[in-house]
Design a protein around this motif. Structure first.
Motif, PDB file in Angstrom:
ATOM      1  N   PRO A 212       0.840  -1.144  -0.011  1.00 54.19           N
ATOM      2  CA  PRO A 212      -0.042  -0.063   0.040  1.00 54.19           C
ATOM      3  C   PRO A 212       0.813   1.372  -0.070  1.00 54.19           C
ATOM      4  O   PRO A 212       2.078   1.320   0.241  1.00 54.19           O
ATOM      5  N   PRO A 213       0.243   2.535  -0.107  1.00 55.55           N
ATOM      6  CA  PRO A 213       0.810   3.713   0.190  1.00 55.55           C
ATOM      7  C   PRO A 213       1.515   3.694   1.615  1.00 55.55           C
ATOM      8  O   PRO A 213       0.647   3.450   2.183  1.00 55.55           O
ATOM      9  N   TYR A 214       2.748   4.233   1.785  1.00 52.04           N
ATOM     10  CA  TYR A 214       2.933   4.161   3.216  1.00 52.04           C
ATOM     11  C   TYR A 214       4.025   5.379   3.590  1.00 52.04           C
ATOM     12  O   TYR A 214       4.541   5.299   4.661  1.00 52.04           O
ATOM     13  N   ILE A 215       4.407   6.070   2.552  1.00 51.77           N
ATOM     14  CA  ILE A 215       5.222   7.209   2.588  1.00 51.77           C
ATOM     15  C   ILE A 215       4.539   8.321   3.815  1.00 51.77           C
ATOM     16  O   ILE A 215       3.303   8.655   3.417  1.00 51.77           O
ATOM     17  N   VAL A 220       8.787  13.538   1.662  1.00 53.80           N
ATOM     18  CA  VAL A 220       8.821  13.465  -0.020  1.00 53.80           C
ATOM     19  C   VAL A 220      10.269  13.014  -0.499  1.00 53.80           C
ATOM     20  O   VAL A 220      11.198  13.112   0.006  1.00 53.80           O
ATOM     21  N   PRO A 221       9.980  11.935  -1.456  1.00 52.04           N
ATOM     22  CA  PRO A 221      11.111  11.311  -1.766  1.00 52.04           C
ATOM     23  C   PRO A 221      12.005  12.266  -2.527  1.00 52.04           C
ATOM     24  O   PRO A 221      11.868  13.320  -3.023  1.00 52.04           O
ATOM     25  N   ARG A 222      13.351  11.891  -2.333  1.00 52.41           N
ATOM     26  CA  ARG A 222      14.308  12.661  -2.784  1.00 52.41           C
ATOM     27  C   ARG A 222      14.602  12.374  -4.456  1.00 52.41           C
ATOM     28  O   ARG A 222      15.150  13.363  -4.987  1.00 52.41           O
ATOM     29  N   GLU A 223      14.651  11.156  -4.819  1.00 52.51           N
ATOM     30  CA  GLU A 223      14.679  10.973  -6.305  1.00 52.51           C
ATOM     31  C   GLU A 223      13.627  11.504  -7.031  1.00 52.51           C
ATOM     32  O   GLU A 223      12.431  11.545  -7.035  1.00 52.51           O
ATOM     33  N   PRO A 224      13.996  12.336  -8.028  1.00 54.94           N
ATOM     34  CA  PRO A 224      13.013  13.023  -8.874  1.00 54.94           C
ATOM     35  C   PRO A 224      12.252  11.931  -9.771  1.00 54.94           C
ATOM     36  O   PRO A 224      10.934  12.450  -9.809  1.00 54.94           O
ATOM     37  N   GLU A 225      12.542  10.977  -9.934  1.00 47.36           N
ATOM     38  CA  GLU A 225      11.709  10.003 -10.610  1.00 47.36           C
ATOM     39  C   GLU A 225      10.351   9.745  -9.945  1.00 47.36           C
ATOM     40  O   GLU A 225       9.542   9.320 -10.234  1.00 47.36           O
ATOM     41  N   TYR A 236       1.631   8.404  -0.522  1.00 43.65           N
ATOM     42  CA  TYR A 236       1.626   8.666   0.548  1.00 43.65           C
ATOM     43  C   TYR A 236       0.248   7.964   1.304  1.00 43.65           C
ATOM     44  O   TYR A 236      -0.709   7.785   0.840  1.00 43.65           O
ATOM     45  N   GLY A 237       0.859   7.399   2.323  1.00 46.35           N
ATOM     46  CA  GLY A 237      -0.056   6.416   3.292  1.00 46.35           C
ATOM     47  C   GLY A 237      -0.871   7.182   4.126  1.00 46.35           C
ATOM     48  O   GLY A 237      -2.090   6.257   4.536  1.00 46.35           O
ATOM     49  N   GLY A 238      -1.091   8.401   4.301  1.00 41.54           N
ATOM     50  CA  GLY A 238      -1.930   8.971   5.202  1.00 41.54           C
ATOM     51  C   GLY A 238      -1.393   9.331   6.603  1.00 41.54           C
ATOM     52  O   GLY A 238      -0.772   8.010   7.138  1.00 41.54           O
ATOM     53  N   GLY A 239      -1.634  10.494   7.004  1.00 43.16           N
ATOM     54  CA  GLY A 239      -1.205  10.745   8.246  1.00 43.16           C
ATOM     55  C   GLY A 239       0.320  10.905   8.761  1.00 43.16           C
ATOM     56  O   GLY A 239       0.993  10.661   7.356  1.00 43.16           O
ATOM     57  N   GLU A 240       0.553  11.579   9.802  1.00 41.88           N
ATOM     58  CA  GLU A 240       2.262  11.845   9.955  1.00 41.88           C
ATOM     59  C   GLU A 240       3.026  10.667   9.769  1.00 41.88           C
ATOM     60  O   GLU A 240       4.255  10.869   9.398  1.00 41.88           O
ATOM     61  N   ASP A 241       2.432   9.679  10.032  1.00 38.05           N
ATOM     62  CA  ASP A 241       3.584   8.231   9.990  1.00 38.05           C
ATOM     63  C   ASP A 241       3.147   7.615   8.792  1.00 38.05           C
ATOM     64  O   ASP A 241       3.857   6.466   8.634  1.00 38.05           O
ATOM     65  N   GLY A 242       2.357   7.870   7.961  1.00 34.67           N
ATOM     66  CA  GLY A 242       2.205   7.163   6.767  1.00 34.67           C
ATOM     67  C   GLY A 242       1.420   5.863   6.963  1.00 34.67           C
ATOM     68  O   GLY A 242       1.424   4.884   6.102  1.00 34.67           O
ATOM     69  N   MET A 243       0.760   5.648   8.156  1.00 33.08           N
ATOM     70  CA  MET A 243       0.226   4.321   8.362  1.00 33.08           C
ATOM     71  C   MET A 243      -1.191   4.146   8.116  1.00 33.08           C
ATOM     72  O   MET A 243      -1.946   3.204   8.499  1.00 33.08           O
ATOM     73  N   VAL A 244      -1.997   5.402   7.697  1.00 38.66           N
ATOM     74  CA  VAL A 244      -3.314   5.106   7.679  1.00 38.66           C
ATOM     75  C   VAL A 244      -3.911   3.932   6.681  1.00 38.66           C
ATOM     76  O   VAL A 244      -4.705   3.172   7.062  1.00 38.66           O
ATOM     77  N   GLU A 266       4.326  -4.821   2.361  1.00 39.92           N
ATOM     78  CA  GLU A 266       5.515  -3.998   2.293  1.00 39.92           C
ATOM     79  C   GLU A 266       5.345  -2.798   3.003  1.00 39.92           C
ATOM     80  O   GLU A 266       4.331  -2.342   3.262  1.00 39.92           O
ATOM     81  N   HIS A 267       6.724  -2.176   3.438  1.00 36.59           N
ATOM     82  CA  HIS A 267       6.617  -0.908   4.274  1.00 36.59           C
ATOM     83  C   HIS A 267       7.958  -0.330   3.947  1.00 36.59           C
ATOM     84  O   HIS A 267       8.855  -1.134   3.628  1.00 36.59           O
ATOM     85  N   ALA A 268       8.005   0.775   4.568  1.00 40.06           N
ATOM     86  CA  ALA A 268       9.516   1.535   4.634  1.00 40.06           C
ATOM     87  C   ALA A 268      10.227   0.851   5.841  1.00 40.06           C
ATOM     88  O   ALA A 268       9.838   0.236   7.018  1.00 40.06           O
ATOM     89  N   GLU A 269      11.556   0.938   5.724  1.00 35.33           N
ATOM     90  CA  GLU A 269      12.567   0.351   6.613  1.00 35.33           C
ATOM     91  C   GLU A 269      12.329   0.809   8.025  1.00 35.33           C
ATOM     92  O   GLU A 269      12.170   0.277   9.063  1.00 35.33           O
ATOM     93  N   VAL A 270      11.886   1.915   8.137  1.00 32.18           N
ATOM     94  CA  VAL A 270      11.602   2.859   9.333  1.00 32.18           C
ATOM     95  C   VAL A 270      10.552   2.470   9.979  1.00 32.18           C
ATOM     96  O   VAL A 270      10.225   2.735  11.154  1.00 32.18           O
TER      97      VAL A 270
END
Length: 306
Positions: A212-215, A220-225, A236-244, A266-270
């Motif tokens: 799912p979207p989880y950022i 904001v992603p660093r890579e322009p792509e 973007y997963g929603g909310g400050e933690d991206g967990m919605v 799947e999710h981000a490492e952090v």
């Protein structure tokens, strides 16, 4: 299995060139110049991208291109304008997959472009976790929540004999790409929200997978792509933690799976500690595990439905 178009689109043919290709220039010379242009633009893999774009324009495989380079073949002057235009576009950090209209994922060639998230290699290891579980089952019923291009669902259908695979996608643009990619594979694609989709399958599914979207909103992603070309709806997963949306995906998985069914997300490492804590806090899951990708980063969390 490919549904991609491996010839240059009409938009790539242009009478204007970014770099002049000398008459009779060899492929090696042209590729070296193109690689230098991409290096100057900080493209992460300039040599590989130059080769893939050349192979795309010439209508050959990358392996065949390497043979042509080794034999000292010349670059066709008639193909030079299209290649120069593609290199100029890639130097502007337009995703390679948008230029070739194909993304390679496990054993699939997926049709992609603007409006759909380009699948990443890291997700291949998440799919493998689901396949390993499904391989122990007979004719498993499997669901991909938020399929995007169809990469996960398509791989499940392609690699798990006898699997019945459903995929859910909300975005109209992404749905169109998924429909084209999944139709040949026999996947049932549903246009809908992962939060309430497929109620007719409640309590019946063997395996559920989701990327799912989880950022988080402020990450904001660093890579322009990714930042400029992946749809925000897929990032973007929603909310400050991206967990919605990850929480919603987990709730839907708990609804869809029978006791003993398997869910991996799947999710981000952090986010790994928060994901594991969320799995455990709901009371729906046992045998909760964090899984690393091939780069050694915490990439997914799984659980078995109580």
């Amino acid at each position: 299995m490919s549904s991609s178009v491996l010839t240059p689109s009409a938009g790539t043919r242009s009478s204007s060139t970014v770099t002049h290709t000398p008459s009779g220039a060899t492929l090696a010379q042209v590729l070296a110049t193109a690689t230098a242009v991409l290096e100057a633009a900080d493209v992460p893999s300039p040599k590989v991208d130059a080769e893939l774009l050349a192979a795309h324009v010439l209508g050959v495989s990358r392996g065949r291109l390497a043979t042509m380079v080794m034999l000292g073949e010349s670059f066709s002057e008639s193909d030079a304008p299209a290649f120069a235009q593609l290199i100029a576009s890639r130097a502007k950090r337009i995703p390679l997959q948008h230029l070739t209209q194909v993304a390679y994922f496990r054993y699939l060639d997926l049709f992609v472009g603007p409006g759909v998230f380009v699948p990443r290699p890291e997700t291949e290891s998440v799919v493998q976790l689901a396949i390993d579980v499904a391989a122990t089952l007979t004719n498993p019923l499997m669901v991909d929540l938020g399929t995007g291009s169809g990469a996960i669902a398509g791989s499940l259908a392609h690699e798990v004999p006898g699997a019945q695979v459903y995929a859910v996608e909300l975005s109209e643009q992404a749905y169109a790409y998924a429909a084209r990619n999944l139709e040949p594979l026999g996947v049932t694609l549903v246009r809908g929200d992962l939060t309430d989709a497929l109620p007719e399958l409640d309590g019946r599914c063997d395996v559920v997978v989701s990327n799912p979207p989880y950022i988080p909103a402020n990450a904001v992603p660093r890579e322009p792509e990714a930042r400029d070309h992946d749809p925000a709806m897929a990032l973007y997963g929603g909310g400050e933690d991206g967990m919605v949306l990850p929480r919603a995906a987990a709730a839907s998985a708990a609804r869809l799976l029978h006791p003993g069914g398997y869910f991996v997300m799947e999710h981000a490492e952090v986010q790994a500690p928060a994901m594991a804590a969320m799995f455990r806090a709901t009371g729906h899951w046992e045998n909760v595990k964090t899984h690393q990708d091939l780069n050694g980063r915490d990439r997914a969390t799984s659980g078995v439905r109580r």
